[in-house]
Design a protein around this motif. Structure first.
Motif, PDB file in Angstrom:
ATOM      1  N   PHE A  60       0.674  -1.237   0.064  1.00 55.48           N
ATOM      2  CA  PHE A  60      -0.019  -0.004  -0.091  1.00 55.48           C
ATOM      3  C   PHE A  60       0.948   1.198   0.000  1.00 55.48           C
ATOM      4  CE2 PHE A  60      -2.281   3.514   1.956  1.00 55.48           C
ATOM      5  CZ  PHE A  60      -3.361   3.518   0.862  1.00 55.48           C
ATOM      6  N   PRO A  61       1.996   1.422   0.650  1.00 56.10           N
ATOM      7  CA  PRO A  61       2.928   2.765   0.710  1.00 56.10           C
ATOM      8  C   PRO A  61       3.098   2.929  -0.916  1.00 56.10           C
ATOM      9  CG  PRO A  61       3.291   1.446   2.549  1.00 56.10           C
ATOM     10  CD  PRO A  61       2.429   0.364   1.644  1.00 56.10           C
ATOM     11  N   ASP A  62       3.499   2.017  -1.507  1.00 57.64           N
ATOM     12  CA  ASP A  62       3.760   2.364  -2.953  1.00 57.64           C
ATOM     13  C   ASP A  62       2.463   2.988  -3.952  1.00 57.64           C
ATOM     14  OD1 ASP A  62       6.494   1.962  -3.073  1.00 57.64           O
ATOM     15  OD2 ASP A  62       6.127  -0.469  -3.550  1.00 57.64           O
ATOM     16  N   ARG A  63       1.222   2.382  -3.653  1.00 65.63           N
ATOM     17  CA  ARG A  63       0.109   2.708  -4.032  1.00 65.63           C
ATOM     18  C   ARG A  63      -0.194   4.211  -3.768  1.00 65.63           C
ATOM     19  NH1 ARG A  63      -3.094  -0.654  -6.705  1.00 65.63           N
ATOM     20  NH2 ARG A  63      -4.948   0.161  -5.460  1.00 65.63           N
ATOM     21  N   LEU A  64      -0.100   4.163  -2.432  1.00 70.52           N
ATOM     22  CA  LEU A  64      -0.345   5.931  -2.167  1.00 70.52           C
ATOM     23  C   LEU A  64       0.672   6.728  -2.806  1.00 70.52           C
ATOM     24  CD1 LEU A  64      -1.704   7.718  -0.014  1.00 70.52           C
ATOM     25  CD2 LEU A  64      -0.018   7.232   1.647  1.00 70.52           C
ATOM     26  N   ALA A 122     -14.175  13.371  -0.767  1.00 71.40           N
ATOM     27  CA  ALA A 122     -13.608  12.289  -0.090  1.00 71.40           C
ATOM     28  C   ALA A 122     -13.736  11.176  -0.800  1.00 71.40           C
ATOM     29  CB  ALA A 122     -13.855  12.236   1.300  1.00 71.40           C
ATOM     30  N   VAL A 123     -12.444  10.477  -1.205  1.00 67.79           N
ATOM     31  CA  VAL A 123     -13.007   9.203  -2.356  1.00 67.79           C
ATOM     32  C   VAL A 123     -12.000   8.155  -1.579  1.00 67.79           C
ATOM     33  CG1 VAL A 123     -13.453  10.403  -4.300  1.00 67.79           C
ATOM     34  CG2 VAL A 123     -11.008  10.139  -3.567  1.00 67.79           C
ATOM     35  N   CYS A 124     -12.570   6.815  -1.773  1.00 68.84           N
ATOM     36  CA  CYS A 124     -11.705   5.756  -1.252  1.00 68.84           C
ATOM     37  C   CYS A 124     -11.907   4.660  -2.382  1.00 68.84           C
ATOM     38  CB  CYS A 124     -12.459   5.122   0.064  1.00 68.84           C
ATOM     39  SG  CYS A 124     -11.441   3.724   0.887  1.00 68.84           S
ATOM     40  N   GLN A 125     -12.947   3.733  -2.530  1.00 66.03           N
ATOM     41  CA  GLN A 125     -13.061   2.852  -3.451  1.00 66.03           C
ATOM     42  C   GLN A 125     -12.497   3.091  -4.706  1.00 66.03           C
ATOM     43  OE1 GLN A 125     -12.568  -0.630  -2.989  1.00 66.03           O
ATOM     44  NE2 GLN A 125     -12.604   0.044  -0.842  1.00 66.03           N
ATOM     45  N   ALA A 126     -13.098   4.683  -5.125  1.00 70.49           N
ATOM     46  CA  ALA A 126     -12.599   4.829  -6.488  1.00 70.49           C
ATOM     47  C   ALA A 126     -11.276   4.930  -6.963  1.00 70.49           C
ATOM     48  CB  ALA A 126     -13.387   6.407  -6.845  1.00 70.49           C
ATOM     49  N   VAL A 127     -10.598   4.921  -5.855  1.00 74.14           N
ATOM     50  CA  VAL A 127      -9.112   5.271  -5.996  1.00 74.14           C
ATOM     51  C   VAL A 127      -8.589   3.694  -5.766  1.00 74.14           C
ATOM     52  CG1 VAL A 127      -6.864   5.975  -5.445  1.00 74.14           C
ATOM     53  CG2 VAL A 127      -8.616   7.486  -5.787  1.00 74.14           C
ATOM     54  N   TRP A 128      -8.812   3.109  -4.469  1.00 77.32           N
ATOM     55  CA  TRP A 128      -8.099   1.921  -3.956  1.00 77.32           C
ATOM     56  C   TRP A 128      -8.471   0.881  -4.790  1.00 77.32           C
ATOM     57  CZ3 TRP A 128      -4.084   4.554  -3.094  1.00 77.32           C
ATOM     58  CH2 TRP A 128      -4.312   5.752  -2.013  1.00 77.32           C
ATOM     59  N   GLY A 129      -9.754   0.798  -5.257  1.00 76.88           N
ATOM     60  CA  GLY A 129     -10.353  -0.286  -5.794  1.00 76.88           C
ATOM     61  C   GLY A 129      -9.728  -0.431  -7.406  1.00 76.88           C
ATOM     62  N   ARG A 130      -8.951   0.272  -7.722  1.00 77.85           N
ATOM     63  CA  ARG A 130      -8.437   0.188  -9.175  1.00 77.85           C
ATOM     64  C   ARG A 130      -6.952  -0.329  -9.203  1.00 77.85           C
ATOM     65  NH1 ARG A 130     -13.021   1.372  -9.156  1.00 77.85           N
ATOM     66  NH2 ARG A 130     -14.126   2.811 -10.304  1.00 77.85           N
ATOM     67  N   ASP A 131      -6.564  -0.944 -10.089  1.00 81.17           N
ATOM     68  CA  ASP A 131      -5.238  -1.574 -10.395  1.00 81.17           C
ATOM     69  C   ASP A 131      -4.180  -0.416 -10.215  1.00 81.17           C
ATOM     70  OD1 ASP A 131      -6.072  -4.112 -10.284  1.00 81.17           O
ATOM     71  OD2 ASP A 131      -6.209  -4.009 -12.430  1.00 81.17           O
TER      72      ASP A 131
END
Length: 221
Positions: free
Chosen positions: A34-38, A197-206
């Motif tokens: 996750f750190p790399d994804r952030l 404020a967004v969550c799944q719209a970002v982290w739910g993607r590859d």
């Protein structure tokens, strides 16, 4: 903490013509890759804040997980906000804390975290709760959920007009939350949301960088 928190506050300055910004909410799992994804999600420069929202995890373990994320946010000049816990926010030297209706007193958070900290309050669909938060010294108020969401299921479903009402009458910034995607965000931005404020719209993607970039047009960037 002070400089980044101040930049975060400046991004909310009323009438600055800077459009709307993203407020990223973490997924439940912030370990592993996750750190790399952030880091990738912050590269497009559309996010001004990141909220660490991890439930049912020991505070010591959460503090360990937070360390690289907080460093990534600092390097990107993105505010690092802790969800719910004033104590954890103080321990980490976070830029602020976001409090639900049952997560502590705004005045207590201010005493613990200092004047530079950014303190937000969840207000659901309530104008009354938002006005109370403003009077108590919150730095921003959050309304939602505007759309169905699995991140934090909610029975509250405000109309976007609450954002227009708030931004017209008050200088405190408002955050729209709940099931927001690049495809459904336009009415919220148009109504006056300062932050999405967004969550799944970002982290739910590859590819989180591409997912964030998809918001660029609707944000006015």
């Amino acid at each position: 903490m002070d400089e980044v928190a101040r930049d975060f506050a400046d991004s909310f300055a009323p009438g600055d013509g800077g459009g709307c910004s993203l407020y990223l909410i973490s997924p439940q799992d912030v370990g592993g890759a996750f750190p790399d994804r952030l880091k990738a999600a912050l590269e497009p420069g559309l996010a001004t804040a990141f909220q660490l929202r991890v439930k049912d995890t020991d505070e010591h373990e959460l503090a360990r997980l937070a360390e690289p994320l907080q460093r990534i946010c600092a390097d990107a000049e993105v505010a690092f906000i802790v969800n719910d816990s004033i104590e954890l926010a103080k321990r980490l030297g976070a830029d602020g804390v976001h409090l639900g209706q049952g997560d502590g007193d705004i005045a207590d958070a201010r005493r613990a975290l200092g004047q530079a900290a950014q303190i937000g309050r969840t207000c659901h669909d309530s104008r009354h709760l938002a006005m109370e938060a403003g009077e108590a010294g919150a730095d921003y108020v959050a309304f939602g959920a505007f759309y169905p969401t699995t991140t934090k299921p909610s029975d509250y479903r405000p109309d976007p007009s609450i954002l227009a009402w708030w931004s017209r009458l008050f200088e405190l910034p408002c955050v729209a939350i709940g099931g927001i995607t690049a495809d459904n965000a336009h009415p919220l931005v148009e109504a006056g949301a300062d932050f999405l404020a967004v969550c799944q719209a970002v982290w739910g993607r590859d590819d989180p960088a591409t997912a964030v970039q998809a918001f660029k047009e609707v944000l006015g960037g």
